[in-house]
Every structure is written in structure tokens, then in C-alpha cells.
Design a protein around this motif. Structure first.
Motif, PDB file in Angstrom:
ATOM      1  N   LEU A  39       0.405-133.901 -29.949  1.00  0.00           N
ATOM      2  CA  LEU A  39      -0.530-134.152 -28.858  1.00  0.00           C
ATOM      3  C   LEU A  39      -0.310-133.155 -27.726  1.00  0.00           C
ATOM      4  N   MET A  40       0.941-132.868 -27.421  1.00  0.00           N
ATOM      5  CA  MET A  40       1.235-131.885 -26.374  1.00  0.00           C
ATOM      6  C   MET A  40       0.708-130.514 -26.751  1.00  0.00           C
ATOM      7  N   SER A  41       0.839-130.131 -28.016  1.00  0.00           N
ATOM      8  CA  SER A  41       0.309-128.831 -28.438  1.00  0.00           C
ATOM      9  C   SER A  41      -1.225-128.831 -28.420  1.00  0.00           C
ATOM     10  N   ALA A  42      -1.855-129.969 -28.763  1.00  0.00           N
ATOM     11  CA  ALA A  42      -3.316-130.050 -28.703  1.00  0.00           C
ATOM     12  C   ALA A  42      -3.806-129.949 -27.268  1.00  0.00           C
ATOM     13  N   VAL A  43      -3.107-130.577 -26.341  1.00  0.00           N
ATOM     14  CA  VAL A  43      -3.475-130.491 -24.927  1.00  0.00           C
ATOM     15  C   VAL A  43      -3.322-129.054 -24.445  1.00  0.00           C
ATOM     16  N   ARG A  44      -2.241-128.402 -24.847  1.00  0.00           N
ATOM     17  CA  ARG A  44      -2.026-127.003 -24.466  1.00  0.00           C
ATOM     18  C   ARG A  44      -3.136-126.115 -25.002  1.00  0.00           C
ATOM     19  N   ILE A  45      -3.543-126.339 -26.237  1.00  0.00           N
ATOM     20  CA  ILE A  45      -4.619-125.544 -26.838  1.00  0.00           C
ATOM     21  C   ILE A  45      -5.933-125.801 -26.110  1.00  0.00           C
ATOM     22  N   ASN A  46      -6.224-127.076 -25.810  1.00  0.00           N
ATOM     23  CA  ASN A  46      -7.454-127.395 -25.072  1.00  0.00           C
ATOM     24  C   ASN A  46      -7.461-126.761 -23.690  1.00  0.00           C
ATOM     25  N   ASN A  47      -6.335-126.783 -23.006  1.00  0.00           N
ATOM     26  CA  ASN A  47      -6.245-126.181 -21.684  1.00  0.00           C
ATOM     27  C   ASN A  47      -6.428-124.658 -21.758  1.00  0.00           C
ATOM     28  N   ALA A  48      -5.845-124.053 -22.795  1.00  0.00           N
ATOM     29  CA  ALA A  48      -6.004-122.605 -22.952  1.00  0.00           C
ATOM     30  C   ALA A  48      -7.457-122.266 -23.266  1.00  0.00           C
ATOM     31  N   ARG A  49      -8.114-123.073 -24.085  1.00  0.00           N
ATOM     32  CA  ARG A  49      -9.512-122.849 -24.424  1.00  0.00           C
ATOM     33  C   ARG A  49     -10.407-122.984 -23.188  1.00  0.00           C
ATOM     34  N   LEU A  50     -10.118-123.998 -22.357  1.00  0.00           N
ATOM     35  CA  LEU A  50     -10.917-124.194 -21.146  1.00  0.00           C
ATOM     36  C   LEU A  50     -10.708-123.069 -20.138  1.00  0.00           C
ATOM     37  N   SER A  51      -9.490-122.560 -20.050  1.00  0.00           N
ATOM     38  CA  SER A  51      -9.233-121.478 -19.107  1.00  0.00           C
ATOM     39  C   SER A  51      -9.883-120.173 -19.577  1.00  0.00           C
ATOM     40  N   GLN A  52     -10.032-119.964 -20.899  1.00  0.00           N
ATOM     41  CA  GLN A  52     -10.710-118.773 -21.425  1.00  0.00           C
ATOM     42  C   GLN A  52     -12.204-118.858 -21.181  1.00  0.00           C
ATOM     43  N   GLU A  53     -12.762-120.079 -21.258  1.00  0.00           N
ATOM     44  CA  GLU A  53     -14.197-120.246 -21.060  1.00  0.00           C
ATOM     45  C   GLU A  53     -14.571-120.077 -19.581  1.00  0.00           C
ATOM     46  N   ALA A  54     -13.641-120.330 -18.698  1.00  0.00           N
ATOM     47  CA  ALA A  54     -13.949-120.256 -17.249  1.00  0.00           C
ATOM     48  C   ALA A  54     -13.870-118.857 -16.723  1.00  0.00           C
TER      49      ALA A  54
END
Length: 149
Positions: free
Chosen positions: A134-149
Motif C-alpha cells: 500500500l505504501m508503494s502504491a501511494v508513492r506511485i500515485n503521488n509520483a503520477r500526480l506530480s508528473q501530471e501537474a
């Protein structure tokens, strides 16, 4: 309007969570019925292990559904930890059943201790795996959101 695979996965996760909850409730009802039938043939003998073994699946199922809901919010479906959790619950219920049968028969054995220890080990391992993934999934989601912004 486009349909993303993440939308499909989210719908499948909701179905999986609902089916899991229904399954745990049905297993608990089966264990209650099993106890009632078994106790009717035990000549008045009773066992607390068999009487309350349904609580293992009910409470364990509620914990698992809660974990699935938390993981669902983060687009993660913890299949491996789900399987380990179910195995742990099954081992603990089996230990309760064996202890109940042995105590109703008037005997004593240490066989159920192995079931309880293995079941708890599976539950702990399932939680550790779920938290790490779950921690790695959250990290991946956060990285994906920061790339989209």
C-alpha cells in the motif's frame, strides 16, 4: 467520454469488497449452524472454542474488508495479502474446531496450538505485505500526480 482501465479496476474492487463481506457473513452463519448441529449431538457438552469460532471469521472479515476499502481508495488490490489473510483465518477456525471437538470428547491435546500460531503468523504476514504494498502504491500515485501537474 473515455473509459480508463483504472475505472474498470475500481468497479471490480467494489464488487470484490462486497463479495468478500457477503462471503465472511455466510461463513460465520455456517459456523453458527455447524455449532448448533454439533452441540445437539454432544450429549449436553459444550466448548467455548466451538461456540465462538464464528467470531474469528466475522471479526477477521470485517478487518479485511476495512483493509480492502483503504486499499481501494489508493487504487490497489492486495491479492497476495488477501489470500494470506484468508489462510490465517481458516487456520484459526480449524484450531478452534479441533480444540472444541477434543474438549467436548473429554480429552486434551496440544495439536490446536500449531493451528493458532500458524494462523496468527499468516495474519501478521498479510498485514505486513498489505502495508508495504500500500505504501508503494501511494508513492506511485503521488509520483503520477506530480508528473501530471
Amino acid at each position: 467520454m473515455t473509459l480508463f482501465t483504472s475505472d474498470i479496476d475500481r468497479n471490480n474492487n467494489i464488487k470484490h469488497i462486497r463479495n468478500s463481506l457477503i462471503g465472511y457473513v455466510l461463513i460465520s452463519l455456517f459456523l453458527i449452524a455447524f455449532y448448533k448441529i454439533y452441540i445437539s449431538f454432544s450429549y449436553g457438552q459444550d466448548s467455548y472454542y466451538m461456540r465462538y469460532m464464528f467470531l474469528v471469521s466475522l471479526i477477521g472479515g470485517l478487518i479485511e474488508v476495512t483493509i480492502l476499502l483503504v486499499c481501494h481508495k489508493n487504487n490497489y488490490r492486495p491479492r497476495s495479502s488477501f489470500n494470506m489473510w484468508n489462510s490465517g483465518l481458516a487456520l484459526i477456525v480449524s484450531g478452534c474446531l479441533i480444540e472444541g471437538i477434543v474438549s467436548i470428547s473429554g480429552r486434551y491435546t496440544d495439536a490446536e496450538e500449531a493451528y493458532f500460531m500458524a494462523g496468527v503468523a499468516f495474519l501478521i504476514l498479510a498485514l505486513v505485505v498489505a502495508i508495504i504494498r500500500l505504501m508503494s502504491a501511494v508513492r506511485i500515485n503521488n509520483a503520477r500526480l506530480s508528473q501530471e501537474a
